[in-house]
Scaffold this motif. Structure first.
Motif, PDB file in Angstrom:
ATOM      1  N   LEU A 132       0.845  -1.192   0.000  1.00  0.00           N
ATOM      2  CA  LEU A 132       0.000   0.000   0.000  1.00  0.00           C
ATOM      3  C   LEU A 132       0.882   1.244   0.000  1.00  0.00           C
ATOM      4  O   LEU A 132       1.692   1.447   0.906  1.00  0.00           O
ATOM      5  N   GLU A 192      -3.955   7.126  -2.190  1.00  0.00           N
ATOM      6  CA  GLU A 192      -3.561   5.729  -1.962  1.00  0.00           C
ATOM      7  C   GLU A 192      -3.629   4.937  -3.253  1.00  0.00           C
ATOM      8  O   GLU A 192      -4.474   5.203  -4.114  1.00  0.00           O
ATOM      9  N   MET A 198      -2.325   0.615  -4.625  1.00  0.00           N
ATOM     10  CA  MET A 198      -1.636  -0.639  -4.316  1.00  0.00           C
ATOM     11  C   MET A 198      -0.564  -0.908  -5.367  1.00  0.00           C
ATOM     12  O   MET A 198      -0.847  -0.887  -6.570  1.00  0.00           O
TER      13      MET A 198
END
Length: 394
Positions: A265, A312, A314
């Protein structure tokens, strides 16, 4: 000739002797070399711009990082061996402090054996730790690794910078910064906790001592908040507050990011800075980390009605993220053409495809940019920080 047992005893005596803590490097190398039953050893440290390997003795000459076997060991972080002119062999071993490349160690021996290599690697590891512990307060190391006088703003900023490269089994982060001796306001920081990589790249307004002071305060505020356990939004706010309070007429752009290297993350905040780049499977993922622009850090942020945003995404194993300042993409070639974003990304992609280690890819990239400039000089500070997520295969 010492036996393996007596060599172990001699090395243990050296390490147990408190006097070794105050020995200069050449004396420590000589004592350790005798204890390990090696003929001779010479430490070569890389210069500030990573172009030359400079011996820490007057009986040897500097060697280029590009175009020598010693340089090959440095570039690949791997052992290289050649026949010595005076007979026997010379083993070139990389000097590594964790992920940071310090230089190489030349070990001369009558023959190459497994015992010689083991002792040479042990000596390289020991000396790397000694060099790292001493170079913060022994100017002789600094003088050996500089090829020209350093300007005051650059001297101040470099005192704040961390090692060029850090990493562990999950992640590596590496950075380069030019012009090496005439920095103005560019700076970077990176650090590791048990689960997180923290990175910062800042670019202060101007190109003078005030610019360097702005970046220094930004880095100090960032570290202070991070070490007090602040989350990313609080950390960003701390830097804004510090600059607005202590340097209200100054500001800087910045990208502050945190990567959870257990999960992949990535969280980041972009304060008026060029968007980071994401390279995945040897391709630039266009606009993957592009977000709406926000005000620079400092007083401009205090005038904005909108709170800072944290983004954010991944990452996938093997992803490389590049954070850079506009001095990179706005650099001009001798033909007055912009280096540009596409050329920048393409170089990193080709280096990735060629299997180059991250620190070596950046070293070659910044040299390529410098060598393409008229007179080899940049018009603005240029910083690149690249981190790669490489979790162990489960």
């Amino acid at each position: 000739m010492p036996t393996p047992e007596t060599s172990d005893v001699l090395l243990q005596e050296f390490l147990a002797d408190p006097a070794h803590l105050t020995l200069d490097l050449s004396a420590a190398v000589a004592r350790c070399t005798r204890a390990l039953d090696l003929q001779h050893a010479v430490v070569y440290l890389v210069d500030l711009q990573q172009r030359h390997l400079v011996p820490q003795t007057d009986v040897a000459s500097s060697m280029p990082v590009d175009g020598s076997l010693a340089g090959w060991a440095y570039r690949t972080q791997a052992l290289r061996v050649e026949e010595a002119e005076t007979g026997g062999v010379t083993a070139w071993l990389p000097l590594l402090d964790g992920a940071e490349r310090l230089g190489v160690l030349a070990v001369h021996a009558s023959a190459l054996t497994s015992a010689t290599l083991t002792r040479g690697r042990a000596l390289a590891s020991l000396l790397a730790m000694m060099i790292t512990s001493k170079r913060a307060f022994e100017d002789s190391f600094v003088r050996h690794t500089r090829t020209e006088p350093m300007h005051l703003p650059s001297e101040m900023l470099r005192a704040f910078l961390p090692p060029r490269t850090i990493g562990n089994s999950h992640v590596v982060s590496t950075a380069v910064l030019e012009p090496a001796y005439e920095l103005g306001g560019d700076a970077f920081d990176h650090s590791l906790t048990q689960t997180t990589l923290h990175v910062s790249v800042v670019d202060a307004m101007g190109h003078d001592l005030a610019s360097g002071l702005t970046s220094a305060v930004a880095l100090a505020a960032c570290r202070n908040a991070r070490r007090n356990g602040a989350d990313l939004p609080t950390l960003v706010g701390s830097v804004d507050d510090a600059l607005a309070r202590w340097l209200p007429d100054q500001y800087c752009t910045a990208v502050l990011a945190q990567l959870d290297f257990e999960t992949g993350l990535l969280r980041w905040s972009n304060c008026g800075h060029p968007a980071p780049l994401l390279i995945r499977d040897e391709q630039l993922i266009t606009d993957a980390l592009e977000r709406e622009a926000e005000p620079p850090m400092g007083s401009p942020a205090q005038l904005s009605a909108s709170p800072r945003r944290t983004h954010e995404t991944m990452l996938e194993p093997g992803d490389r993220v590049l954070v850079y300042t506009d001095g990179i993409t706005e650099a001009r070639t001798r033909e007055e053409k912009l280096f540009g974003l596409e050329r920048f990304a393409d170089y990193v992609i080709r280096a990735t495809a060629g299997g180059e280690l991250a620190p070596e890819a950046l070293r070659r990239l910044i040299h390529s940019i410098l060598d393409s400039q008229s007179g080899g000089q940049l018009r603005d500070d240029a910083t690149i920080l690249m981190f790669e997520w490489r979790p162990p295969t489960r």
